[in-house]
Design a protein around this motif. Structure first.
Motif, short mmCIF file in Angstrom:
data_model
loop_
_atom_site.label_atom_id
_atom_site.label_comp_id
_atom_site.label_asym_id
_atom_site.label_seq_id
_atom_site.Cartn_x
_atom_site.Cartn_y
_atom_site.Cartn_z
N LYS A 168 27.00 2.01 -43.91
CA LYS A 168 25.80 1.42 -43.31
C LYS A 168 24.60 1.70 -44.20
CE LYS A 168 26.32 3.58 -39.48
NZ LYS A 168 26.11 3.62 -38.05
N GLU B 214 18.68 3.20 -35.73
CA GLU B 214 19.59 3.62 -34.65
C GLU B 214 18.96 4.58 -33.64
OE1 GLU B 214 23.23 5.01 -36.32
OE2 GLU B 214 23.95 3.00 -36.81
N LEU C 252 29.16 -4.58 -38.38
CA LEU C 252 28.36 -3.57 -37.69
C LEU C 252 29.25 -2.38 -37.34
CD1 LEU C 252 26.57 -6.14 -35.42
CD2 LEU C 252 25.39 -4.68 -37.06
N HIS D 77 16.69 -5.50 -41.00
CA HIS D 77 17.60 -5.13 -39.91
C HIS D 77 16.88 -5.45 -38.61
CE1 HIS D 77 20.91 -3.31 -37.91
NE2 HIS D 77 20.23 -2.25 -37.47
N GLN E 222 19.56 0.85 -41.20
CA GLN E 222 20.28 1.03 -39.94
C GLN E 222 20.16 2.46 -39.43
OE1 GLN E 222 23.70 -0.89 -42.01
NE2 GLN E 222 24.14 -1.79 -40.01
#
Length: 379
Positions: free
Chosen positions: A58, A66, A9, A118, A62
């Motif tokens: 990433k 985010e 991550l 995710h 993601q």
């Protein structure tokens, strides 16, 4: 469940356009020369596979997620706590602005593989994304906060095209924010992504975003502007617009500011000016997700699927990153060939995907609520 696989991550995108402190995009000229050798003006880039030199560590899933779970101030819950319909609408506009995040010029996230997921939680907010289609690349998001009675349903697919000196990506699909306690559904979409190579390189969000709530009749129109053609930064990242009553077309507030600084609204009747969004406050101190329970992380999780490639990029081990990415892409193609030979069609696990009559795609979550995730944001 992950058995011995690495879970990698990385830090969320910050206000200054950086991601992880250990990651820096490689030489710009080297990347541009490589790009121009592989694409032609007018090319459809939805099937173009970038080498790791052009990737950030990433996945696109993601990057979509985010802005929902990586915040310094919880603006989402503020939307449902406002008392009047107009106050809730202005809170939704402010929250929408908070989902606009800076970009790193010259690098892009990984194109998610089919079935990639995710799954992250921040407090009571549980967020789940799935790549429900590969060609076209459609991503679905479902997020629920049972305590605040909030639900998010997004269905997004970007259509990028190369125009010689620039790449423009139009992000199709609706973003829905449901304030269940108030019986209100807000529908909005994303601004366009513009990447310009010449004469001054930059990447920014542009275009018009509309937000509407059918139940209250309130609507907003926000116009995003990036750098000028020659790179003048006077209006860089500016946003202007209005909030109005759709039944009368009467403007209630005028919106003006910069989405990476502050955005204000002016009451048309009283002339009162107030700040509705302060990027430095909302996006300060963003925290990297952590793994709370490794045994419950799915093998389809973005942080698992792309871990080896991401590690290679962060270590600048380009050959290892390329080999790892090639293995993932070849496995994806092999799966597609096997389904074709058996006459099978891919069925998403967490969403129902269907086409619109007017064109495009829509997604609906199979479950009413998203369960808590094994990956969490520290509070």
């Amino acid at each position: 469940m992950v058995n011995g696989d690495t879970i990698l991550l990385t830090a969320p995108m910050s206000l200054d356009g950086e991601s992880d402190a250990t990651y820096r995009a490689p030489n710009l000229i080297r990347r541009l020369i490589s790009l121009f050798k592989n694409v032609r003006p007018g090319s459809d880039l939805t099937r173009f596979q970038l080498p790791p030199l052009f990737n950030m560590p990433k996945s696109q899933l993601q990057c979509y997620a985010e802005p929902v779970y990586c915040v310094g101030i919880d603006m989402l819950s503020m939307c449902t706590k406002a008392e009047s319909a107009l106050e809730r609408f202005t809170s939704v506009v402010a929250w929408s602005l908070s989902t606009t995040r800076p970009l790193i010029f010259g690098v892009a996230p990984f194109n998610p593989i089919l079935g990639e997921t995710h799954h992250v939680s921040r407090g009571n907010l549980n967020v789940l994304l799935e790549q429900v289609s590969h060609h076209p690349p459609v991503s679905a998001l479902h997020a629920t906060d049972e305590k605040e009675n909030i639900e998010l349903i997004w269905c997004q697919y970007a259509v990028p095209k190369f125009y010689g000196a620039s790449v423009e990506a139009e992000v199709h699909g609706d973003r829905q924010l449901r304030l269940l306690k108030h019986g209100e559904n807000y529908v909005m979409h994303s601004p366009k992504l513009l990447i310009r190579f010449l004469p001054v390189p930059f990447a920014d969000w542009t275009g018009t975003v509309r937000i509407r709530c059918q139940e209250t009749g309130l609507e907003a129109e926000l116009c995003y502007k990036g750098n000028s053609f020659l790179g003048w930064r006077s209006n860089c990242r500016s946003v202007k617009g209005k909030i109005y009553d759709s039944s009368s077309s009467k403007t209630i507030y005028e919106i003006d500011g910069h989405w990476d600084r502050t955005v204000s609204m002016k009451d048309i009747n009283s002339g009162k000016l107030s700040v509705i969004y302060n990027a430095k406050e909302v996006l300060a101190g963003l925290k990297t997700p952590i793994v709370n329970d490794p045994k419950e992380v799915w093998p389809s999780e973005s942080a698992v699927v792309w871990s080896e490639v991401s590690q290679g990029i962060m270590n600048k081990e380009w050959e290892k990153a390329r080999e790892a990415k090639t293995r993932i892409e070849e496995k994806e193609r092999e799966g597609a060939r096997e389904r074709k030979s058996r006459g099978e069609t891919w069925v998403p696990k967490h969403f129902k995907l269907f086409s619109r009559k007017e064109g495009g795609w829509d997604c609906l979550p199979i479950q009413n609520f998203v369960p808590p995730a094994p990956i969490v944001i520290p509070l």
